[in-house]
Design an enzyme around this catalytic site. Sequence first.
Site, PDB file in Angstrom:
ATOM      1  CB  ALA A   1      -0.918   0.005   1.226  1.00 25.67           C
TER       2      ALA A   1
ATOM      3  CB  CYS B   1      15.061   2.193  -2.292  1.00 23.44           C
ATOM      4  SG  CYS B   1      13.664   1.136  -2.502  1.00 23.44           S
TER       5      CYS B   1
HETATM    6  N1  PLP Z   1       9.277  -5.172  -3.850  1.00 26.64           N
HETATM    7  C1  PLP Z   1       9.693  -4.019  -4.394  1.00 26.64           C
HETATM    8  C2  PLP Z   1       9.917  -3.959  -5.875  1.00 26.64           C
HETATM    9  C3  PLP Z   1       9.908  -2.899  -3.596  1.00 26.64           C
HETATM   10  O1  PLP Z   1      10.333  -1.754  -4.152  1.00 26.64           O
HETATM   11  C4  PLP Z   1       9.687  -2.999  -2.201  1.00 26.64           C
HETATM   12  C5  PLP Z   1       9.941  -1.849  -1.302  1.00 26.64           C
HETATM   13  O2  PLP Z   1      10.851  -1.082  -1.492  1.00 26.64           O
HETATM   14  C6  PLP Z   1       9.239  -4.229  -1.684  1.00 26.64           C
HETATM   15  C7  PLP Z   1       9.052  -5.288  -2.535  1.00 26.64           C
HETATM   16  C8  PLP Z   1       8.984  -4.414  -0.217  1.00 26.64           C
HETATM   17  O3  PLP Z   1       7.723  -3.905   0.126  1.00 26.64           O
HETATM   18  P1  PLP Z   1       7.402  -3.513   1.654  1.00 26.64           P
HETATM   19  O4  PLP Z   1       8.155  -2.258   1.941  1.00 26.64           O
HETATM   20  O5  PLP Z   1       5.925  -3.314   1.676  1.00 26.64           O
HETATM   21  O6  PLP Z   1       7.825  -4.656   2.500  1.00 26.64           O
END
Ligand code: PLP
Length: 373
Positions: free
Chosen positions: A187, A311
């Site tokens: 989200a 990131c």
């Molecule tokens: N997959 C991708 C491509 C992402 O960019 C991210 C977050 O940076 C995630 C998965 C992980 O998602 P979450 O932060 O909801 O755990």
Amino acid sequence: MPNSSYLDYNATAPVRPAVVEAMRAVLEQAGNPSSVHRFGREARRALESARAAVAMLVGVAPDQVVFMSGGTEANNQALRSARGPVVVSAIEHVSVLAAAPDAVAIPADAEGRIELPALERELARVAPEMVSVMLANNETGVIQPVRDVVEVAQRHGARVHCDAVQAGGKLAIDMTALGVDFLTLSAHKFGGPQGVGALVVRDGLEPDAFLRGGTQERRWRPGTENLPGIVGFGRACELALADSDWRERTGGLRDRLEAQIAALAPAARVFGRGAARLANTSCLTMPGVSNQTQLIAFDLAGIAVSTGSACSSGKVGPSHVLAAMGVDPREAASAVRVSLGWASTAEDVDRFVDAWGRLYARTRRPATDARPA
Ligand code: PLP
């Protein structure tokens, strides 16, 4: 914050005000969706209406949506359900790569797309149970040929998981047309809250949860649901679908940014420019200037951007995505990622370009120009 610009939507997007409102209403009202009394029934209604909104975003039936704590959990759940070998693209998010440490990794081409001939070769060699390929890359924004991947994988009898965390709310997604078995959403990348996401499951797949507990989420994900988060997620999906010119608006800003940088420094490189990309993402180099220096200078100027690697890990290191594209490590070390979103404005872009131009000019200045203080 006044005089600042947030250009790091791929790390996390600001929560939309209407999402905050929807979440506040849930937080102010007790109710567990599993309780049978009227408070519980009200909570259940809110939960199911959010489920329907998420399902609508990706064109599936509501009962295919399993709420989880975010993209990381959904990726782990999908990959852990594979009992045999796994094949991934080398540019996947760390939550996929770490969940399948023994997976065979397929390289990307120079534009950042998975190499389909290499995939075909490895599928014939490894005969995997699952292939995992993202829909859009978090660092470059490059959109992957997922439909082609599914076609190849099905010929080899493999299931396909697609991490759509960066595409969710930014691209039109029809999971059935894509043909994947599992799809991950989160989200917080498009105006919803952090800590909530979903694994969307192809109709007919049986649960194989790695958590043990109650019967919530059809046993795929036991534990009391994060109702405020889920309601915010649902609202963010509705808003993403309603705001249909988002892509055009953001793409216009991103293109303006890239054109202005190219005018300042024709040698600046934009990764994945020759491929289909998310409209909001630009991964670009400042020739001869490290991304550490850039991040500090931008931060001092009130601008939030990131290196792709920061990131996902919170620390700065070489980008595995750019490495998989065959980018020279020295050039990769001068790349930053700018990512825009629903609240970005032309002023944000201009502030970034202005700071970029000043930093670039400063580093270009010959040493003899420097005057003793
Ligand atoms: N997959 C991708 C491509 C992402 O960019 C991210 C977050 O940076 C995630 C998965 C992980 O998602 P979450 O932060 O909801 O755990």
